[in-house]
Design an enzyme around this catalytic site. Structure first.
Site, short mmCIF file in Angstrom:
data_model
loop_
_atom_site.label_atom_id
_atom_site.label_comp_id
_atom_site.label_asym_id
_atom_site.label_seq_id
_atom_site.Cartn_x
_atom_site.Cartn_y
_atom_site.Cartn_z
N ASP A 114 1.15 -1.29 -0.01
CA ASP A 114 -0.13 0.16 0.18
C ASP A 114 0.68 0.96 0.39
O ASP A 114 2.29 1.08 0.48
CB ASP A 114 -1.00 0.02 1.10
CG ASP A 114 -0.17 0.15 2.49
OD1 ASP A 114 0.38 -1.02 3.29
OD2 ASP A 114 -1.04 1.08 3.03
N GLU A 124 -0.10 -0.65 5.42
CA GLU A 124 1.45 0.11 6.60
C GLU A 124 0.95 1.60 6.80
O GLU A 124 1.50 1.50 7.71
CB GLU A 124 2.21 -0.92 5.98
CG GLU A 124 3.47 -0.57 7.11
CD GLU A 124 3.90 0.96 7.15
OE1 GLU A 124 5.27 1.40 7.72
OE2 GLU A 124 4.01 1.82 5.95
#
Length: 367
Positions: free
Chosen positions: A69, A128
């Site tokens: 991500d 994250e």
């Protein structure tokens, strides 16, 4: 799946608009690309997590970890942030440094690994850059239940400062947020003797707490500092003294300072006042022993491939390495130069990505 070259793989990953918590199909692509690895999905709420592993022998378990991500692109880009642009040796796209460069490098290194005395694995998350509540930590819980936690891990976050290879992270500071509320008694500014002004009370202790080091630090950690981030009180009028003051602060703490230490520090200066203290810890500090096998092996690999003597750092914010450390895994971080992460026109060089892959090859070969 047919092997791509490292830069082709990198560009492919950059093309997925995988803004947290979405992976936009990137994890499925990686699973298919490493088709000789066993795959476990550990999905939670709206987060996808992928764990891939291959047992070559009975030796140690080495895990490469990272996130697919990215943060939102924001404004100011000179090209489409999800259509990678290659120009003068640079590759521009959101996630180029943080951290699809690292993911591409270790995916390719694992793809090319033919011999390893143990188990190789990859831990990948799409959570994250956000709250990280349902990402890496959920995979580690899953692995602990199955008695399959890694012995060692490399998180391929961007760590280098000036030249590729000049820094790895063997630890990170924690982060503790605090709110102090000092209760007073509201009154008329013309009659201060009839009120209890919390601003005046707190002003007396500010010189003793603002920007103060809570410890001396050590070889790898800077001192833990009490950083005041906000103070507010009153109603924005000049004739009323406030009845309450609110102060917010943050401590990026090393392993020498805990929440309990901060509580004692605050109470030392506020104990004679009517106050409340609220603390929350968003990340715990950790340190991997510099003599750990993983530290020595990656240091040696960097030197062999780049000729650079790497330094050991704990600077910067938090990363998912903190979760691995919390589960007892010896973990280091190593990746490309960090100078444009989260910025418009984020970019890295193809040379760094290729070199990072070769460093990971070297670690795997000699482990």
């Amino acid at each position: 799946m047919q092997r791509l070259d490292t830069i082709e793989l990198f560009i492919k990953l950059l093309s997925y608009p995988s803004v947290t918590p979405n992976d936009e199909g990137a994890l499925t692509f990686i699973r298919d690309y490493l088709d000789d690895f066993e795959a476990e999905w550990v999905n939670k709420v709206n987060v996808k997590n992928l764990f891939l592993y291959k047992k070559f022998g009975d030796g140690p378990h080495l895990c490469f970890a990272g996130h697919i991500d990215v943060v939102p692109p924001g404004d100011g880009w000179e090209s489409n942030p999800f259509v990678p642009k290659c120009e003068n040796g640079y590759i521009y796209a959101r996630g180029a440094q943080d951290m699809k460069s690292g993911v591409a490098a270790f995916v390719q290194a694992c793809k090319d690994a033919k011999i390893f005395n143990g188990t190789l694995s990859l831990l990948l998350t799409s959570d994250e850059e956000g709250d990280a509540k349902y990402g890496t930590i959920e995979v580690l819980k899953f692995l602990k239940e199955r008695d399959f936690l890694p012995d060692f891990a490399i998180v391929a976050e961007p760590t280098c400062e000036e030249v590729f290879g000049d820094a790895i992270k063997i630890g990170r500071r924690g982060s503790i947020n605090g709110v102090i509320e000092k209760i007073g008694k509201q009154g008329h500014a013309a009659y201060p003797e009839k009120a209890l002004n919390p601003i005046h009370k707190v002003a007396q202790v500010l010189p003793h707490i603002a920007g103060v080091n809570l410890d001396t630090g050590d070889e790898f950690f800077a001192p833990s500092k009490f950083v005041i981030t906000d103070i507010r009180a009153g109603m924005e009028v000049t004739n009323v003294t406030p009845g309450k003051l609110k102060m917010m602060f943050n401590v990026r703490n090393n392993t020498k300072t805990s929440k309990e230490d901060i509580e004692s520090f605050v109470d030392k200066y506020f104990k004679d006042m009517n106050y409340t203290l609220t603390l929350s810890q968003s990340a715990k500090p950790f340190m991997t022993d510099k003599n750990s096998k993983i530290v020595k092996d990656i240091t040696s690999a960097i030197k062999n491939i780049t000729g650079v003597d790497t330094k050991y750092s704990t600077a910067g914010g938090t990363s998912d390495a903190r979760f691995l450390a919390e589960f007892g895994v010896d973990v280091v971080e190593f990746g490309v130069i960090n100078d444009t992460i989260h910025a418009p026109n984020e970019r890295t060089t193809s040379k760094e990505v290729e070199a990072l892959k070769v460093v990971f090859d070297e670690v795997i070969k000699n482990f």
